[in-house]
Write an enzyme that holds these catalytic residues in place. Structure first.
Site, mmCIF file in Angstrom:
data_model
loop_
_atom_site.group_PDB
_atom_site.id
_atom_site.type_symbol
_atom_site.label_atom_id
_atom_site.label_comp_id
_atom_site.label_asym_id
_atom_site.label_seq_id
_atom_site.Cartn_x
_atom_site.Cartn_y
_atom_site.Cartn_z
ATOM 1 N N GLY A 112 0.826 -1.137 -0.062
ATOM 2 C CA GLY A 112 -0.020 -0.049 0.024
ATOM 3 C C GLY A 112 0.920 1.303 -0.053
ATOM 4 N N GLN B 266 -6.209 -8.338 -2.317
ATOM 5 C CA GLN B 266 -6.075 -7.396 -1.315
ATOM 6 C C GLN B 266 -7.352 -6.909 -0.720
ATOM 7 O OE1 GLN B 266 -4.361 -7.277 -4.143
ATOM 8 N NE2 GLN B 266 -2.095 -6.201 -3.753
ATOM 9 N N ASP C 275 -2.030 5.274 -6.006
ATOM 10 C CA ASP C 275 -0.551 4.931 -5.836
ATOM 11 C C ASP C 275 0.419 5.984 -6.537
ATOM 12 O OD1 ASP C 275 -1.799 2.167 -5.849
ATOM 13 O OD2 ASP C 275 0.057 1.971 -4.923
ATOM 14 N N ASN D 194 -3.541 3.224 -9.906
ATOM 15 C CA ASN D 194 -4.033 2.378 -8.568
ATOM 16 C C ASN D 194 -4.036 1.239 -9.132
ATOM 17 O OD1 ASN D 194 -4.776 2.450 -5.669
ATOM 18 N ND2 ASN D 194 -6.869 1.804 -6.631
#
Ligand code: MRU
Length: 358
Positions: free
Chosen positions: A52, A199, A240, A250
């Site tokens: 993350g 995730q 991200d 992302n």
């Protein structure tokens, strides 16, 4: 975040060790991983023990401080060279999330106290600790602003994990959801499983279950079905790396959710701290996209009846696979970016103004 009645952060540092919640074992086992040196810390980022964007940023910052604290020489120039080498190793652990290089540069650019290795060591640790604290504060503020967008009885879709585990605490996309829940709003969260690493199913669902926030895991390809049936009121994802024109990188699969959201007139928000904005990326085309190992596609992890975590093959031995870990959602699909200062539009003007205020 509260886990089994105890307040945890995802990553912290004590006595030159970096400690992190081991995300490879969740949701089956809750264990803390102790990294004893910066090489191990870089490896923990690479192998996704910690993952993350904001979380790997803070881990990188601690890793650089850890490298400094463990330096044993006495020559200041040699110390600087050693810090450069440690910086490069940590920085190369993962390519897409901007937060990693942002955090490393934050520590490196301020840590050197002229001629004093001892003072530089101490300063690097204070900087890394301060960085982690301010990351928590930013995520909390993102939650407060994002909460204003959430109405009672709404259903929210999220992709991947942008919760406390992906940050130091609170989360980015999950922070507004957490705060809406704390303020007693009745909400429901659709959690994309997020193949290939799951995730959503293993981390986001686990965090929501810990907080008793109503949710259901859905197959990645079910989101369009629920959108078309009017079951989803808004989408919130993390990020991200955000380019200066508002394009957002992302987790892989985010782009298609954004296109589906626009098709169904559903607002689509990305939530991110300042560390995710990259002033050197003009558009999403400049964002480096990580390609990960084929075995993340050809295999899957789970737990067997004896509680052993196992990796099993699900594809023919003859078939190769392709595995881009992130995609870029063009700004035109994004309703707004939730930041610590409020919601900004994904355009050059509002982003330039936001990053200049830092
Ligand atoms: O590959 P990962 O698990 O590090 O990817 C995580 C994500 O893509 C998150 O959605 C992202 O970092 C959002 S910000 C918390």
């Amino acid at each position: 975040m509260i886990i089994n009645g105890i307040n945890y952060r995802t990553v912290w540092m004590q006595d030159a060790s970096v400690y992190m919640i081991n995300q490879l074992l969740l949701p089956f086992k809750f264990e803390i991983y102790q990294s004893k040196n910066y090489i191990d810390t870089a490896n923990a980022i690479k192998t996704m023990i910690v993952r993350g964007a904001p979380a790997i940023g803070a881990t990188g910052a601690f890793g650089l401080a850890q490298a400094a604290l463990q330096y044993e020489g006495e020559d200041f120039n040699d110390f600087r060279k050693y810090i450069d080498k440690s910086f490069n190793l940590l920085n190369s652990a993962r390519p897409t999330a901007n937060d990693l290089s942002y955090a490393l540069n934050f520590v490196k650019s301020k840590m050197f106290v002229a001629g004093s290795i001892t003072s530089s060591k101490m300063r690097s640790f204070e900087l890394a600790r301060g960085y982690a604290d301010s990351s928590v504060e930013m995520c909390r503020a993102i939650g407060e602003h994002g909460n204003k967008l959430i109405k009672n009885n709404q259903n929210i879709l999220t992709h991947c994990n942008a919760g406390a585990l992906a940050c130091v605490d609170f989360g980015t996309a999950l922070s507004p959801i957490r705060i809406a829940h704390y303020s007693k709003k009745n909400i429901f969260v659709y959690v994309d499983e997020t193949r290939p690493r799951n995730q959503g199913a293993s981390l986001t669902a686990w965090e929501l279950a810990q907080e008793k926030i109503a949710h259901a895991i859905i197959a990645d390809n079910a989101a369009g079905f629920y959108m078309s049936k009017g079951k989803i009121d808004m989408v919130i994802v993390g990020a991200d790396r955000i380019a200066m024109n508002g394009d957002v990188a992302n987790k892989i699969g985010t782009y298609e959710k954004a296109v589906l959201a626009k098709e169904n007139n559903i607002p689509f928000y990305a939530a991110a701290p300042i560390s995710t904005f990259d002033v050197n990326c003009r558009t999403g085309n400049d964002i480096p996209i990580e390609e990960r190992n084929e075995d993340e596609i050809t295999h899957i992890h789970g737990i067997d009846e004896n509680k052993n975590i196992k990796k099993i093959r699900i594809a023919p031995h003859e078939s190769p696979a392709k595995n881009p870990a992130f995609d870029v959602t063009p700004a035109r699909y994004i309703t707004g970016i939730i930041t610590k200062k409020g919601v900004i539009k994904p355009n050059k003007e509002e982003i330039a103004e936001f990053v200049s205020r830092r």
